[in-house]
Design an enzyme around this catalytic site. Structure first.
Site, PDB file in Angstrom:
ATOM      1  N   HIS A   1       0.831  -1.205   0.000  1.00 16.03           N
ATOM      2  CA  HIS A   1       0.000   0.000   0.000  1.00 16.03           C
ATOM      3  C   HIS A   1       0.868   1.257   0.000  1.00 16.03           C
ATOM      4  CE1 HIS A   1      -3.549  -2.470   0.805  1.00 16.03           C
ATOM      5  NE2 HIS A   1      -4.272  -1.389   0.655  1.00 16.03           N
TER       6      HIS A   1
ATOM      7  N   LYS B   1      -9.652  -8.163   8.435  1.00 12.99           N
ATOM      8  CA  LYS B   1     -10.303  -8.456   9.714  1.00 12.99           C
ATOM      9  C   LYS B   1     -10.104  -7.260  10.633  1.00 12.99           C
ATOM     10  CE  LYS B   1      -6.422 -10.841  11.864  1.00 12.99           C
ATOM     11  NZ  LYS B   1      -5.926 -12.067  12.488  1.00 12.99           N
TER      12      LYS B   1
END
Length: 187
Positions: free
Chosen positions: A39, A104
């Site tokens: 990222h 998650k």
């Protein structure tokens, strides 16, 4: 009432508009893997005005660093990683058209606001069930940043990847709703 949806990537606004927090979804098609380091590199390219190594518009990014594939399999365990580590980067990718994220744990207010603004969803995969999640992966190949090892960006061809909608396009949050639903009231 929770509903089950079957989606095929890439996703459109129309595909995700009916999804609500708590809905069960299976995803078929291509999803990309990316964790923190990947990222960070994607954002550096965006800031430099350089084309990204993967398409973003309509895509789904799965926050996973899969283990090496055992003999005869396309991928090792492929369980989700904690999503908040991608929170500093997610709003920029959502602005470019990312429609789904899988991981998650909770997301920041900035990410949830960006999902509402850019019509995207966040879905949770089952933590601790990496072997189960890997069964949905039919093909995998590294498409960028091979030197990052498990954090390289991979293109996964998935079939019926099971996830649950946590944050929808209306701002609903399954984690908040769940806590409220099961809150113990003072006697």
């Amino acid at each position: 009432m929770d509903t089950e949806y079957h989606l095929t990537t890439p996703l459109s606004v129309e595909d995700i508009a009916p999804l609500r927090a708590g809905d069960r979804v299976t995803i078929t098609g291509i999803v990309y893997t990316a964790r923190d380091a990947a990222h960070r590199r994607l954002l550096e390219l965006i800031d430099a005005g350089i084309e990204l190594p993967i398409p973003i518009k309509g895509q789904v990014i799965y926050y996973v660093g899969p283990s090496p594939a055992p003999p005869g399999r396309v991928i090792g365990a492929a369980g989700p990683t904690t999503s908040y580590r991608m929170d500093p980067f997610a709003p920029r990718l959502l602005e470019l058209g990312l429609k789904g994220m899988i991981g998650k744990g909770k997301r920041s207010k900035a990410v949830k606001d960006a999902m509402i603004r850019h019509k995207a969803v966040y879905m949770a995969a089952i933590g601790g069930a990496g072997a189960l999640m890997a069964k949905a992966v039919k093909a995998a190949r590294v498409v960028a940043y091979d030197e990052l090892g498990p954090e390289a960006i991979r293109e996964l061809k998935v079939e019926k990847l099971p996830v649950v909608v946590v944050n929808d396009t209306l701002g609903n949050d399954l984690y908040q709703e769940g806590q409220e639903k099961y809150r113990i009231l003072d006697p």
